[in-house]
Write an enzyme that holds these catalytic residues in place. Structure first.
Site, PDB file in Angstrom:
ATOM      1  N   HIS A   1      -1.419   3.965  10.971  1.00 15.43           N
ATOM      2  CA  HIS A   1      -1.528   5.389  10.627  1.00 15.43           C
ATOM      3  C   HIS A   1      -1.552   6.249  11.900  1.00 15.43           C
ATOM      4  O   HIS A   1      -0.888   7.286  11.979  1.00 15.43           O
ATOM      5  CB  HIS A   1      -2.818   5.649   9.831  1.00 15.43           C
TER       6      HIS A   1
ATOM      7  N   LYS B   1     -11.795   3.394  -8.118  1.00  9.77           N
ATOM      8  CA  LYS B   1     -13.215   3.349  -7.731  1.00  9.77           C
ATOM      9  C   LYS B   1     -13.518   2.261  -6.684  1.00  9.77           C
ATOM     10  O   LYS B   1     -14.604   2.223  -6.138  1.00  9.77           O
ATOM     11  CB  LYS B   1     -14.086   3.117  -8.976  1.00  9.77           C
TER      12      LYS B   1
ATOM     13  N   ARG C   1       7.085   0.423   6.431  1.00 10.49           N
ATOM     14  CA  ARG C   1       7.016  -0.871   7.139  1.00 10.49           C
ATOM     15  C   ARG C   1       8.180  -1.737   6.687  1.00 10.49           C
ATOM     16  O   ARG C   1       9.324  -1.405   6.909  1.00 10.49           O
ATOM     17  CB  ARG C   1       5.662  -1.536   6.883  1.00 10.49           C
TER      18      ARG C   1
END
Ligand code: PNS
Length: 163
Positions: A19, A43, A95
């Site tokens: 990132h 979650k 990627r």
């Protein structure tokens, strides 16, 4: 002069060297990059939205020459957020071939929802091809060393989470 803004959206759970590589390279192409952290409706996220924003802010402020980066959280549709902030592009890192189908679909859907911006893909740098947040979480949870995948600040936060 118009300020060219690009949004770099993601879950960033956690933020990796892959990132960071996209942020650094794209900052040379645009006047401003907004790293837009999606509230994870899943979650099972390791870090909550505020934690992810804080971690990325700390990583970015620790880097030299990354002063045109802003970190924001967003909820709801990415297209609404992109239009809200006045961005001309959405950036995604690409990627291996396995990323392509998902990214192709997402870019197509977003273009159908709004034609006000472009999706731009940056190919992952050669040494970041295999870095993925989900592997970082798995390796860390199994006691492995993730120091070559994430910045030290992220490592420190990972350590503070129960394995
Ligand atoms: O890092 P990720 O998990 O690959 O990022 C995916 C993300 C957050 C960019 C994507 O899920 C997204 O845009 N979520 C916001 C909701 C939305 O707009 N969904 C429709 C896009 S197809």
């Amino acid at each position: 002069m118009t300020v060219k803004i690009a949004v770099y959206p993601g879950t960033f759970d956690p933020f990796t060297f892959g990132h960071l590589d996209v942020v650094k390279r794209s900052s040379k192409l645009f006047d401003k990059i907004i790293v837009s952290v999606a509230e994870n409706i899943n979650k099972s996220a390791l870090f909550n939205l505020d934690e992810r924003i804080k971690i990325i802010s700390d990583v970015i402020s620790n880097e030299k020459d990354l002063d045109k980066i802003e970190i924001r959280g967003f909820k709801g549709l990415l297209v609404d957020h992109v239009i809200d902030v006045g961005a001309v592009a959405v950036l995604r890192g690409l990627r291996a071939l396995s990323d392509f189908e998902y990214e192709f679909q997402m870019a197509g859907i977003n273009t159908r929802l709004s034609s006000d911006f472009e999706t731009i893909f940056l190919m992952a740098s050669e040494n970041q091809q295999f870095v993925a947040s989900r592997f970082v979480k798995e390796i860390h949870s199994l006691g492995g060393d993730v120091s070559s995948f994430v910045p030290k600040i992220v490592m420190d936060h990972l350590k503070s989470k129960k394995k």
